[in-house]
Design an enzyme around this catalytic site. Structure first.
Site, PDB file in Angstrom:
ATOM      1  CE  LYS A  87      -4.362   1.056   2.348  1.00 52.08           C
ATOM      2  NZ  LYS A  87      -4.989   1.045   3.688  1.00 52.08           N
TER       3      LYS A  87
HETATM    4  O1  G3P Z   1      -7.502   1.902   5.273  1.00 51.93           O
HETATM    5  C1  G3P Z   1      -7.737   3.183   4.834  1.00 51.93           C
HETATM    6  C2  G3P Z   1      -9.066   3.767   5.252  1.00 51.93           C
HETATM    7  O2  G3P Z   1     -10.068   2.812   5.180  1.00 51.93           O
HETATM    8  C3  G3P Z   1      -9.017   4.500   6.556  1.00 51.93           C
HETATM    9  O3  G3P Z   1     -10.278   4.794   7.059  1.00 51.93           O
HETATM   10  O4  G3P Z   1     -11.670   5.375   9.000  1.00 51.93           O
HETATM   11  O5  G3P Z   1      -9.258   6.044   8.993  1.00 51.93           O
HETATM   12  O6  G3P Z   1     -10.886   7.190   7.518  1.00 51.93           O
HETATM   13  P1  G3P Z   1     -10.533   5.915   8.197  1.00 51.93           P
END
Ligand code: G3P
Length: 227
Positions: A87
């Site tokens: 990633k």
């Molecule tokens: O993995 C990346 C993404 O899904 C992060 O989500 O909840 O931190 O905005 P969030």
């Protein structure tokens, strides 16, 4: 639409996997930090997730800041297990590193994508997966779903053969907070939604399902009592 779980927590991954409908895992530095994991254990932890989910794509995020270091880190992460996806964040260095890694047959998930132009650049650089974030727009009072719609439509307009190892790009709807986000992602035709454990549990349940189950149980107990 496939379901990934967005967590680095081994227990959550194991439980979600036991439901029989999990297609992959995504992690990021914040999610790893949340497990209390130490720097020295990071690669071991990613290997454990990859082993637990053998055959399913597991995104492990590189934290280097220049392209050369991202490539070196990406190669190390990819070598941990065949199902590791590297990633990388969308930025100049991330794009350059994606191109190098894609040319070497490494699958890259380009993250922190908030616009269609970013997604198009990622796909052209060889990203195998692209992760537009939904919930973080909503946090700002903006419409994350319409941004996701733009990304899906723009990527869907083109054939990505020859750009990466699998000749295809999949959109991972990320930063998913609610079952409503999941529905919207599927209505738009997202290939994948990566969902945190708590939101995944909410997707399993519905108040009417739970109430219905209680009713069936109560009535069945009457049948048993009358036997
Ligand atoms: O993995 C990346 C993404 O899904 C992060 O989500 O909840 O931190 O905005 P969030």
């Amino acid at each position: 639409m496939k379901f990934f779980i967005d967590t680095a927590n081994l227990d959550e991954i194991a439980e979600a996997k036991s439901w029989g409908c999990l297609a992959g895992v995504t992690t990021n530095p914040s999610l790893y930090a949340k497990t209390g994991g130490k720097l020295a254990d990071f690669e071991g932890h990613m290997s454990k997730i990859a082993e637990l989910c053998a055959g399913l794509p597991v995104s492990a995020e590189a934290t280097s800041e220049d392209a050369e270091a991202m490539v070196a880190e990406g190669r190390r992460l990819a070598a941990l297990a065949p199902n590791i996806v590297v990633k990388l964040p969308i930025c100049e260095a991330g794009l350059a590193a994606t191109r190098t890694l894609a040319d070497e047959g490494v699958r890259v998930n380009m993250t922190l994508v908030f616009s269609a132009p970013q997604a198009l650049l990622a796909a052209n650089a060889g990203a195998r997966y692209i992760s537009p974030f939904v919930g973080r727009f909503d946090d700002l009072g903006e419409d994350g779903v319409s941004q996701l719609a733009d990304v899906i439509a723009c990527i869907g307009n083109y054939d990505w053969s020859g750009k990466n190892v699998d000749d295809t790009v999949e959109i991972i709807a990320a930063s998913i907070r609610t079952p409503h986000h999941v529905t919207q992602a599927a209505l738009l035709g997202a290939d994948i939604a990566t969902v945190p454990f708590a939101a995944l549990k909410k997707c399993v349940h519905h108040p009417l399902t739970d109430r219905g189950l209680e009713g069936f149980k109560a009535d069945w107990n009457k049948v048993i009592a009358g036997a």
